[in-house]
Design an enzyme around this catalytic site. Structure first.
Site, PDB file in Angstrom:
ATOM      1  N   LYS B 105       0.822  -1.222   0.000  1.00 16.23           N
ATOM      2  CA  LYS B 105       0.000   0.000   0.000  1.00 16.23           C
ATOM      3  C   LYS B 105       0.847   1.259   0.000  1.00 16.23           C
ATOM      4  O   LYS B 105       0.520   2.241  -0.643  1.00 16.23           O
ATOM      5  CB  LYS B 105      -0.931   0.022   1.199  1.00 16.23           C
ATOM      6  N   VAL B 132      -5.039  -3.058   0.023  1.00  8.95           N
ATOM      7  CA  VAL B 132      -6.012  -2.399   0.899  1.00  8.95           C
ATOM      8  C   VAL B 132      -6.963  -3.436   1.485  1.00  8.95           C
ATOM      9  O   VAL B 132      -7.530  -4.247   0.758  1.00  8.95           O
ATOM     10  CB  VAL B 132      -6.840  -1.345   0.134  1.00  8.95           C
ATOM     11  N   GLY B 187      -0.179  -9.108  19.860  1.00  3.21           N
ATOM     12  CA  GLY B 187       0.272  -9.063  18.475  1.00  3.21           C
ATOM     13  C   GLY B 187      -0.688  -8.344  17.540  1.00  3.21           C
ATOM     14  O   GLY B 187      -0.516  -8.357  16.324  1.00  3.21           O
ATOM     15  N   LYS B 205      -4.245   3.852   2.597  1.00  6.95           N
ATOM     16  CA  LYS B 205      -5.300   3.033   1.995  1.00  6.95           C
ATOM     17  C   LYS B 205      -6.392   3.906   1.381  1.00  6.95           C
ATOM     18  O   LYS B 205      -6.916   3.603   0.311  1.00  6.95           O
ATOM     19  CB  LYS B 205      -5.877   2.092   3.049  1.00  6.95           C
ATOM     20  N   GLY B 302      -3.441 -10.129   8.335  1.00  3.28           N
ATOM     21  CA  GLY B 302      -3.192 -11.511   8.719  1.00  3.28           C
ATOM     22  C   GLY B 302      -2.641 -12.294   7.557  1.00  3.28           C
ATOM     23  O   GLY B 302      -2.921 -11.978   6.399  1.00  3.28           O
TER      24      GLY B 302
HETATM   25  N1  NAP Z   1       0.785  -8.089   7.368  1.00  2.00           N
HETATM   26  C1  NAP Z   1      -0.406  -7.925   6.856  1.00  2.00           C
HETATM   27  O1  NAP Z   1      -1.397  -8.407   7.383  1.00  2.00           O
HETATM   28  C2  NAP Z   1      -0.569  -7.138   5.580  1.00  2.00           C
HETATM   29  C3  NAP Z   1      -1.852  -6.893   5.063  1.00  2.00           C
HETATM   30  C4  NAP Z   1      -1.998  -6.224   3.850  1.00  2.00           C
HETATM   31  C5  NAP Z   1      -0.865  -5.776   3.178  1.00  2.00           C
HETATM   32  N2  NAP Z   1       0.384  -5.998   3.722  1.00  2.00           N
HETATM   33  C6  NAP Z   1       1.548  -5.520   2.976  1.00  2.00           C
HETATM   34  O2  NAP Z   1       2.287  -6.668   2.576  1.00  2.00           O
HETATM   35  C7  NAP Z   1       3.670  -6.350   2.546  1.00  2.00           C
HETATM   36  C8  NAP Z   1       4.447  -7.339   3.421  1.00  2.00           C
HETATM   37  O3  NAP Z   1       3.977  -7.244   4.744  1.00  2.00           O
HETATM   38  P1  NAP Z   1       4.437  -8.285   5.863  1.00  2.00           P
HETATM   39  O4  NAP Z   1       3.577  -8.030   7.047  1.00  2.00           O
HETATM   40  O5  NAP Z   1       4.447  -9.654   5.284  1.00  2.00           O
HETATM   41  O6  NAP Z   1       5.940  -7.777   6.148  1.00  2.00           O
HETATM   42  P2  NAP Z   1       7.082  -8.559   6.970  1.00  2.00           P
HETATM   43  O7  NAP Z   1       6.461  -9.574   7.868  1.00  2.00           O
HETATM   44  O8  NAP Z   1       7.917  -7.497   7.545  1.00  2.00           O
HETATM   45  O9  NAP Z   1       7.897  -9.337   5.840  1.00  2.00           O
HETATM   46  C9  NAP Z   1       8.723  -8.687   4.934  1.00  2.00           C
HETATM   47  C10 NAP Z   1       9.547  -9.737   4.198  1.00  2.00           C
HETATM   48  O10 NAP Z   1      10.281  -9.108   3.169  1.00  2.00           O
HETATM   49  C11 NAP Z   1      11.671  -9.422   3.297  1.00  2.00           C
HETATM   50  N3  NAP Z   1      12.438  -8.228   2.947  1.00  2.00           N
HETATM   51  C12 NAP Z   1      12.228  -6.963   3.364  1.00  2.00           C
HETATM   52  N4  NAP Z   1      13.114  -6.140   2.828  1.00  2.00           N
HETATM   53  C13 NAP Z   1      13.939  -6.899   2.070  1.00  2.00           C
HETATM   54  C14 NAP Z   1      15.065  -6.635   1.269  1.00  2.00           C
HETATM   55  N5  NAP Z   1      15.571  -5.393   1.144  1.00  2.00           N
HETATM   56  N6  NAP Z   1      15.647  -7.669   0.614  1.00  2.00           N
HETATM   57  C15 NAP Z   1      15.161  -8.908   0.744  1.00  2.00           C
HETATM   58  N7  NAP Z   1      14.097  -9.214   1.484  1.00  2.00           N
HETATM   59  C16 NAP Z   1      13.497  -8.227   2.137  1.00  2.00           C
HETATM   60  C17 NAP Z   1      11.877  -9.802   4.734  1.00  2.00           C
HETATM   61  O11 NAP Z   1      12.969 -10.685   4.793  1.00  2.00           O
HETATM   62  P3  NAP Z   1      13.500 -11.308   6.184  1.00  2.00           P
HETATM   63  O12 NAP Z   1      12.370 -12.165   6.649  1.00  2.00           O
HETATM   64  O13 NAP Z   1      14.690 -12.074   5.835  1.00  2.00           O
HETATM   65  O14 NAP Z   1      13.730 -10.126   7.085  1.00  2.00           O
HETATM   66  C18 NAP Z   1      10.553 -10.459   5.078  1.00  2.00           C
HETATM   67  O15 NAP Z   1      10.570 -11.816   4.764  1.00  2.00           O
HETATM   68  C19 NAP Z   1       3.776  -4.900   2.986  1.00  2.00           C
HETATM   69  O16 NAP Z   1       3.755  -4.077   1.835  1.00  2.00           O
HETATM   70  C20 NAP Z   1       2.504  -4.667   3.771  1.00  2.00           C
HETATM   71  O17 NAP Z   1       2.071  -3.328   3.772  1.00  2.00           O
HETATM   72  C21 NAP Z   1       0.542  -6.657   4.897  1.00  2.00           C
END
Ligand code: NAP
Ligand code: NAP
Lengths: 433, 433
Positions: B105, B132, B187, B205, B302
């Protein structure tokens, strides 16, 4: 700007909505579809009817062949309803390589395979978002946006008339007949309301939704159906005492490949999102194994809401390349074969309201019957005398989860008790877990 | 069965969800997409981290070039988050003719144009449903299913953390700090919760949603933003006395081509469907000129819910012909130019809670100030002494609809009154009409 000619079959409620939207939102539609859309023909039965919109006389016709034989018409919108001649017209239009948008739930729920297959065979596009829940994008929601999921359960309030009636009964403590009468006067119920109040309309819609959600063919006759005519104000009141609302739910569950399909009045916790769907609104609540709980809420009928779905379908066809064949999405209702459970096998909790003689020992007799059938009762509430002379009292029983067959068997035995005057109502309770 | 190779950038929360779904629902996904999907590479930072899923070691990499240069990888799923290097990687992957699915986003709300344009230029498909409201198909809902409409208004509960906090405060009469603490422990809130509780996440969003709903470019800086940290249990209680709930709403309205974009705590009638969205659930309520009121409700975050959206996007790309270029849907955020209203111009009703000296004449002074600013008060309620020694009382003012500028001006003048001890809170009220 590219131009495209389309035809409507029918200019009733939905046809009028489509007509109005195509004119009123012309600019939006042009920008979003890339086309200027011209309605070049509209099929009706009566050329002289007042239709609430001003339509140039020369585009109305009573002759389908005029539409069929006009090669410049690339897309046909079927909003006439019923099986025949809608079925025949759609099939022939597809054979003439015209894309189709339809709102026809009855046809899709009964003869859907034939039209799906014809669309596939001819390589034309076929869209039907408006056929279930009017303006709510539940068809595309399932077909396009929940594809990563195994759908476990689907619960729909898919009939606006019955939801309007039940809402009024609940909120204003009115009885069924008077609300139905008022609904007819206000145009919320048809002169012959059978299809709505007996659950046939919801049955069609559930057959379509379940077939898409589970990727399996559904025979409309496999959908168990009960209407809302037996719901009394007193049931509403007891439901409310228990923290419940009564809704006509269309329920589909997939229990490891064996599915349940049923439409019936259902008591649901008043904290559940579906319980807060009032008036003629519709909603579909889905549980998918990835997405979890999801609900779509909106207008399930009406000229403009339904027209919104039809016109969005038209736009989605125009955005693809209408000159190229075989741009259909994959048809998904024959991916799996699933067995349908008989209603006897369904498990639920039950609300049972009975009238019994006000005598010592009656309660014992009743609980014994349920006990001997392995139905365990969560509560038995005596609700006071019916009236002083009759020496009758109302009992409300709430069961734990049990098989419907065991309930039916118990009920039969209750009828044999001389102390049981009547089984007034049996309503399934859904706890959503 | 056709086979296709894809790569993930990131294996955090969302990446894990995608990984699990692709394995667990493999059969569903094969049948629905027509492809057997192989995750051939996953980009991470740390090869040795425990990720909660068992991933074959040889598919993890820290080198993006391995993915970029592998021509057999047709589709890249960006779930790493942040602007850089996510932006660079996506642009380069598109240049290498790989289709893209993203959940990012932040990137879309700020640098969206560049990636949209690159996708268009390279003729690759680009999907971003998960960006979103996680599992809720609101992006495709707007882009594909509401295209027949002029969208008038959009109201979103798009941040799960703040909705969880406000729900707890409302239902359990707790204060903000203690609920936030608990949310962190469970969490539901991050160690640094600023982005959520100050409304930044919702701001991103809303920028995306409004841009699609109104077909116009939206500068994130044009979205007015206020967080929920000032909401007190006493505000919740007064809201409840008035039949209202307090939600962090993301609001977009189109007033004949001039748009409003704002994120702030909002009092809404407790009978409105959005008021019944509790816990960490999200919902988006839209009014379109054809469809009327429509609401989408579900899990906004999630691993599995968000993964559901990502994987459904993958399937939708695979269903089109991935070998053919230019199958993108039309990009719709540059169809119209719209002017954004300044928050001063916004019209609303207001709840204003002030502490004043308990003296005769104070009420008169206050109402005179509002009156002289043409703000008409719907009610003024004196809520008893703050404590006995201070000789202070709480006043709650509810205004009729008025321009925000007039409220601000009135508030400034209130501060000049010696009898006014503090303006404790100002919360906008939304009546949805
Ligand atoms: N979490 C949610 O519920 C949710 C919902 C909707 C949208 N999103 C979106 O989805 C995306 C991911 O969210 P997330 O919660 O999954 O994030 P996260 O848990 O922080 O995971 C990020 C992942 O990307 C990897 N990464 C980050 N920077 C990197 C780099 N420079 N080079 C290589 N790998 C890299 C990290 O590697 P390592 O594990 O090795 O550190 C990790 O595996 C974001 O854009 C977020 O806004 C998330
Ligand atoms: N109404 C809703 O809110 C709604 C919502 C969702 C889906 N749908 C579905 O949409 C379809 C249309 O519903 P509706 O409410 O618009 O129906 P309607 O008001 O009864 O209109 C039907 C139209 O079709 C024409 N028509 C019917 N049979 C015909 C024939 N044999 N030859 C030529 N014209 C014929 C009628 O012509 P005349 O006007 O000349 O009689 C009329 O204009 C149905 O499939 C319905 O299930 C309706």
């Amino acid at each position: 700007m590219k131009k495209v000619k389309i035809a409507l079959l029918g200019l009733g409620n939905v046809g009028r909505g489509v007509y109005i939207i195509l004119h009123q939102n012309k600019e939006e539609i042009m920008k979003r579809s890339g086309y200027e859309i011209e309605i070049s023909k509209i099929l009706v039965r009566d050329l002289n009817k007042n239709r609430g919109v001003e339509v140039p006389e020369d585009i109305l016709t009573t002759d389908f062949e005029e539409i069929l034989n006009d090669d410049s018409i690339k897309l046909v919108v079927e909003v006439m309803g019923g099986i025949e001649p809608a079925r025949e017209y759609m099939l022939r239009a597809m054979e003439a390589k015209k894309h189709i948008v339809t709102a026809n739930k009855m046809l899709l729920a009964t003869e859907g395979d034939e039209v799906f297959e014809k669309a596939e065979e001819m390589g034309v596009m076929f869209q039907y978002e408006a056929s279930v829940a009017g303006g709510i994008p539940i068809i595309n929601g399932i077909n396009e946006n929940l594809t990563a999921n195994k759908v476990n359960e689907l619960y729909g309030i898919v009939n606006g008339t019955t939801n309007y009636i039940l809402s009024k009964m609940e909120l204003e403590q009115l009885d069924f007949d008077s609300v139905l009468q008022e609904a007819k006067e206000k145009g919320y119920a048809e002169a012959d309301p059978t299809s709505d109040i007996e659950g046939y309309d919801a049955q069609y819609k559930l057959a379509i939704l379940a077939s898409l959600a589970f990727g399996t063919k559904v025979d409309i006759n496999d959908v168990y159906r009960e209407g809302i005519t037996k719901i009394k104000p007193i049931d509403m009141k007891y439901a409310s005492d228990f923290g419940m609302s009564i809704k006509l739910l269309a329920i589909a569950k997939d229990d490891n490949g064996r599915i349940e399909l049923r439409v019936h009045p259902t008591m649901i916790p008043e904290t559940h999102p579906l319980a807060n769907v009032y008036d003629s609104f519709n909603a579909i609540f889905i549980n998918g194994n990835a997405v979890g709980d999801l609900m779509f809420y909106g207008r399930g009928a009406g000229d403009l809401p339904t027209g919104s779905a039809v016109v969005s379908d038209i736009i989605s066809i125009l955005r693809k390349n209408i000159e190229v064949e075989n741009q259909n999405p994959i048809i998904r209702n024959n991916l799996w074969e699933k067995q349908v459970k008989n209603i006897d096998e369904v498990e639920s909790r039950y609300y049972i309201r009975v009238t019994v003689e006000d005598k010592p020992g009656v309660l014992g007799q009743i609980t014994t019957i349920f006990g001997s059938n392995r139905v365990s009762l969560k509560s038995v509430i005596q609700k006071g005398r019916k009236n002083d002379e009759s020496h009758e009292v109302a009992l409300v029983l709430i069961t734990h989860k049990t098989k419907e067959a065991l309930i039916n068997d118990s009920i039969e035995k209750l009828y044999d008790l001389r102390t049981v005057k009547d089984i007034e109502n049996i309503i399934r309770i859904e706890d959503f877990n």
